[in-house]
Scaffold this motif. Structure first.
Motif, PDB file in Angstrom:
ATOM      1  N   THR A   1     -12.055 -16.247   2.827  1.00  0.00           N
ATOM      2  CA  THR A   1     -12.107 -15.872   4.245  1.00  0.00           C
ATOM      3  C   THR A   1     -10.973 -14.923   4.633  1.00  0.00           C
ATOM      4  O   THR A   1     -10.791 -14.645   5.816  1.00  0.00           O
ATOM      5  CB  THR A   1     -12.043 -17.129   5.127  1.00  0.00           C
ATOM      6  OG1 THR A   1     -10.829 -17.844   4.845  1.00  0.00           O
ATOM      7  CG2 THR A   1     -13.238 -18.037   4.867  1.00  0.00           C
ATOM      8  N   GLU A   2     -10.225 -14.432   3.661  1.00  0.00           N
ATOM      9  CA  GLU A   2      -9.107 -13.527   3.931  1.00  0.00           C
ATOM     10  C   GLU A   2      -9.433 -12.111   3.486  1.00  0.00           C
ATOM     11  O   GLU A   2     -10.177 -11.901   2.520  1.00  0.00           O
ATOM     12  CB  GLU A   2      -7.838 -14.013   3.217  1.00  0.00           C
ATOM     13  CG  GLU A   2      -7.352 -15.372   3.697  1.00  0.00           C
ATOM     14  CD  GLU A   2      -6.076 -15.803   2.995  1.00  0.00           C
ATOM     15  OE1 GLU A   2      -5.292 -16.547   3.619  1.00  0.00           O
ATOM     16  OE2 GLU A   2      -5.859 -15.410   1.829  1.00  0.00           O
ATOM     17  N   LEU A   3      -8.853 -11.133   4.180  1.00  0.00           N
ATOM     18  CA  LEU A   3      -9.095  -9.728   3.870  1.00  0.00           C
ATOM     19  C   LEU A   3      -7.786  -9.041   3.479  1.00  0.00           C
ATOM     20  O   LEU A   3      -6.778  -9.155   4.191  1.00  0.00           O
ATOM     21  CB  LEU A   3      -9.705  -9.013   5.078  1.00  0.00           C
ATOM     22  CG  LEU A   3      -9.977  -7.512   4.916  1.00  0.00           C
ATOM     23  CD1 LEU A   3     -11.016  -7.256   3.821  1.00  0.00           C
ATOM     24  CD2 LEU A   3     -10.439  -6.910   6.239  1.00  0.00           C
ATOM     25  N   TYR A   4      -7.812  -8.344   2.353  1.00  0.00           N
ATOM     26  CA  TYR A   4      -6.655  -7.608   1.857  1.00  0.00           C
ATOM     27  C   TYR A   4      -7.021  -6.133   1.700  1.00  0.00           C
ATOM     28  O   TYR A   4      -8.186  -5.777   1.520  1.00  0.00           O
ATOM     29  CB  TYR A   4      -6.201  -8.149   0.495  1.00  0.00           C
ATOM     30  CG  TYR A   4      -5.739  -9.589   0.525  1.00  0.00           C
ATOM     31  CD1 TYR A   4      -4.386  -9.899   0.641  1.00  0.00           C
ATOM     32  CD2 TYR A   4      -6.646 -10.638   0.432  1.00  0.00           C
ATOM     33  CE1 TYR A   4      -3.953 -11.223   0.668  1.00  0.00           C
ATOM     34  CE2 TYR A   4      -6.231 -11.963   0.460  1.00  0.00           C
ATOM     35  CZ  TYR A   4      -4.881 -12.246   0.577  1.00  0.00           C
ATOM     36  OH  TYR A   4      -4.461 -13.546   0.603  1.00  0.00           O
ATOM     37  N   GLY A   5      -6.014  -5.276   1.754  1.00  0.00           N
ATOM     38  CA  GLY A   5      -6.229  -3.844   1.566  1.00  0.00           C
ATOM     39  C   GLY A   5      -5.084  -3.213   0.810  1.00  0.00           C
ATOM     40  O   GLY A   5      -3.955  -3.706   0.832  1.00  0.00           O
ATOM     41  N   GLN A   6      -5.389  -2.127   0.134  1.00  0.00           N
ATOM     42  CA  GLN A   6      -4.347  -1.374  -0.582  1.00  0.00           C
ATOM     43  C   GLN A   6      -4.786   0.083  -0.659  1.00  0.00           C
ATOM     44  O   GLN A   6      -5.869   0.396  -1.130  1.00  0.00           O
ATOM     45  CB  GLN A   6      -4.134  -1.927  -1.994  1.00  0.00           C
ATOM     46  CG  GLN A   6      -2.989  -1.258  -2.744  1.00  0.00           C
ATOM     47  CD  GLN A   6      -2.672  -1.952  -4.057  1.00  0.00           C
ATOM     48  OE1 GLN A   6      -3.259  -2.982  -4.388  1.00  0.00           O
ATOM     49  NE2 GLN A   6      -1.734  -1.394  -4.818  1.00  0.00           N
TER      50      GLN A   6
ATOM     51  N   SER B   1       0.181   2.994  -2.840  1.00  0.00           N
ATOM     52  CA  SER B   1       0.922   1.809  -2.431  1.00  0.00           C
ATOM     53  C   SER B   1       1.145   0.902  -3.637  1.00  0.00           C
ATOM     54  O   SER B   1       0.276   0.773  -4.496  1.00  0.00           O
ATOM     55  CB  SER B   1       0.151   1.053  -1.350  1.00  0.00           C
ATOM     56  OG  SER B   1       0.809  -0.137  -1.005  1.00  0.00           O
ATOM     57  N   LYS B   2       2.313   0.248  -3.696  1.00  0.00           N
ATOM     58  CA  LYS B   2       2.652  -0.591  -4.849  1.00  0.00           C
ATOM     59  C   LYS B   2       2.028  -1.978  -4.774  1.00  0.00           C
ATOM     60  O   LYS B   2       1.927  -2.664  -5.793  1.00  0.00           O
ATOM     61  CB  LYS B   2       4.174  -0.717  -4.971  1.00  0.00           C
ATOM     62  CG  LYS B   2       4.877   0.593  -5.307  1.00  0.00           C
ATOM     63  CD  LYS B   2       6.371   0.391  -5.467  1.00  0.00           C
ATOM     64  CE  LYS B   2       7.060   1.701  -5.831  1.00  0.00           C
ATOM     65  NZ  LYS B   2       8.550   1.526  -5.983  1.00  0.00           N
ATOM     66  N   SER B   3       1.636  -2.412  -3.623  1.00  0.00           N
ATOM     67  CA  SER B   3       1.058  -3.752  -3.490  1.00  0.00           C
ATOM     68  C   SER B   3       0.044  -3.770  -2.352  1.00  0.00           C
ATOM     69  O   SER B   3       0.064  -2.919  -1.472  1.00  0.00           O
ATOM     70  CB  SER B   3       2.154  -4.796  -3.236  1.00  0.00           C
ATOM     71  OG  SER B   3       2.839  -4.509  -2.025  1.00  0.00           O
ATOM     72  N   GLU B   4      -0.839  -4.767  -2.386  1.00  0.00           N
ATOM     73  CA  GLU B   4      -1.836  -4.894  -1.322  1.00  0.00           C
ATOM     74  C   GLU B   4      -1.238  -5.630  -0.136  1.00  0.00           C
ATOM     75  O   GLU B   4      -0.255  -6.363  -0.260  1.00  0.00           O
ATOM     76  CB  GLU B   4      -3.071  -5.628  -1.843  1.00  0.00           C
ATOM     77  CG  GLU B   4      -2.833  -7.056  -2.282  1.00  0.00           C
ATOM     78  CD  GLU B   4      -4.099  -7.697  -2.846  1.00  0.00           C
ATOM     79  OE1 GLU B   4      -5.038  -6.964  -3.195  1.00  0.00           O
ATOM     80  OE2 GLU B   4      -4.129  -8.934  -2.945  1.00  0.00           O
ATOM     81  N   GLU B   5      -1.854  -5.429   1.023  1.00  0.00           N
ATOM     82  CA  GLU B   5      -1.378  -6.061   2.247  1.00  0.00           C
ATOM     83  C   GLU B   5      -2.446  -6.992   2.795  1.00  0.00           C
ATOM     84  O   GLU B   5      -3.644  -6.746   2.656  1.00  0.00           O
ATOM     85  CB  GLU B   5      -1.021  -5.000   3.294  1.00  0.00           C
ATOM     86  CG  GLU B   5      -2.170  -4.064   3.645  1.00  0.00           C
ATOM     87  CD  GLU B   5      -1.797  -3.038   4.704  1.00  0.00           C
ATOM     88  OE1 GLU B   5      -0.952  -3.360   5.554  1.00  0.00           O
ATOM     89  OE2 GLU B   5      -2.367  -1.943   4.689  1.00  0.00           O
TER      90      GLU B   5
END
Length: 384
Positions: free
Chosen positions: A269-274, A278-282
């Protein structure tokens, strides 16, 4: 004014749906079960005043204006078409075949003033609503690849039933894959035109299903879809989907969209983006938490999506004073019966591909096939 509700089904979805409807102000007046005992037990458990095993008793109930259908796919078309024919709004699960879906589309077109939507709750999950908005805003640039992984335990019921039978709509592709196919169309704004797939049934018998009975529904499925872009140089979006229901341990539900400038991934249920460089996803959207009862048979994404869908239904009907009138805006993201026909067409194309080993075209039915087609062909050959 909110419509009175009649629920078809006594499974896990119905057990969660009824409390959610009541929490939003809906009155559930009737429930249908395949037997009087099943319907009676659920009615007593959830405080529903009327129960029956006769479908017409719910459809003709004077206080029922919205019918929610969560029954085996082979029965869905019959109830949905009849409900629309007598002026009831309909929310239902998938049908068993493309022909059944086409009949539902025909009925919905006959009564455009009535609500007729499919119950794919993933569209309403906040993570996917946010993902779609970010895709529209070109967070990932030009969409290139979608990758979906769904891993979990067996989908089979404790006893032999429709979940064991491929022809009755059982199996991972039909049960879970159909919601994924619909979700990818919602996220990308495109439809598949060619598919390639592989289905397997690794568990054909178990401790409860044995003897002469065998499971024919798939518990593993892998398929690819080419979506949109048939006339463009880019060739559209390439999608891969892996469904495995032989996995012990924690449930995995991951949807990733990769584009020319970055990627988005929904895990549970969580959303991540990169973004590229960028060195890491947020973390773009965290888990808001589920405050309802835990249901072993239903995953958290579907639980939260179902809750959001019921809220949207309340907003849709609350906008009108008539019980059967509704506003399109709050439920605009819901899949229509036409979307249901498209999804079922893709499912059947994947099944054909698994048998042929070839890429198959997705050709959506425009008219109902002649039930006597094979007989007519035989008569024509005899005449010649």
């Amino acid at each position: 004014m909110l419509p009175g509700v009649g629920v078809f089904g006594t499974g896990s979805t119905a057990r969660v749906l009824v409390p959610l409807l009541k929490a939003e102000g809906f009155e559930v007046h009737a429930v249908w079960g395949k037997s009087e005992d099943e319907a009676g037990c659920l009615a007593k458990e959830l405080g529903i005043p009327f129960h029956t095993s006769r479908s017409d008793d719910v459809l003709l109930h004077q206080d029922v204006d919205l019918v929610c259908i969560y029954i085996p796919p082979s029965m869905t078309r019959q109830i949905a078409v009849k409900a629309l024919g007598i002026g009831k709004n309909v929310l239902c699960e998938k049908a068993a075949t493309a022909v059944d879906s086409f009949k539902m589309v025909t009925a919905a077109r006959y009564y455009p003033q009535l609500l007729s939507i499919m119950g794919n709750t993933l569209r309403f999950l906040p993570a996917f609503a946010a993902m779609r908005q970010l895709l529209v805003e070109r967070y990932v640039g030009e969409m290139q690849v979608c990758d979906v992984r769904v891993y979990g335990p067996s989908l089979l019921d404790q006893a032999y039933g429709w979940t064991c039978e491929e022809l009755m709509g059982g199996g991972g592709l039909h049960t879970v894959g159909s919601s994924v196919i619909d979700l990818l169309s919602y996220l990308t704004g495109e439809r598949a035109h060619r598919v390639h797939g592989l289905l397997r049934t690794f568990v054909q018998q178990n401790g409860l299903i044995r003897g002469i009975r065998r499971v024919t529904s798939d518990d593993f499925c892998f398929f690819q879809m080419l979506m949109g872009g048939t006339g463009s140089r880019s060739g559209g979006v390439c999608c891969t989907v892996t469904l495995n229901f032989n996995m012990p341990g924690s449930f995995v539900h991951e949807v990733m969209v990769v584009g020319s400038t970055g990627r988005l991934v929904a895990r549970g249920t969580e959303l991540y983006g990169q973004r590229n460089g960028s060195k890491s996803e947020e973390l773009l959207l965290g888990d808001s938490g589920w405050v309802g009862p835990e249901v072993k048979e239903m995953t958290l994404p579907h639980l939260q999506g179902l809750s959001s869908m019921v809220k949207a239904l309340r907003e849709s009907f609350q906008a009108h004073e008539e019980r059967r009138s509704w506003a399109r805006g709050p439920v605009a993201m819901a899949p229509t019966f036409e979307d249901g026909l498209y999804v079922q067409t893709v499912v059947e194309a994947v099944k054909r591909s698994s048998c042929s080993g070839e890429w198959e075209c997705v050709e959506i039915m425009s008219q109902e096939p002649d039930p006597n087609h094979n007989l007519c062909e035989a008569l024509q050959r005899n005449k010649n």
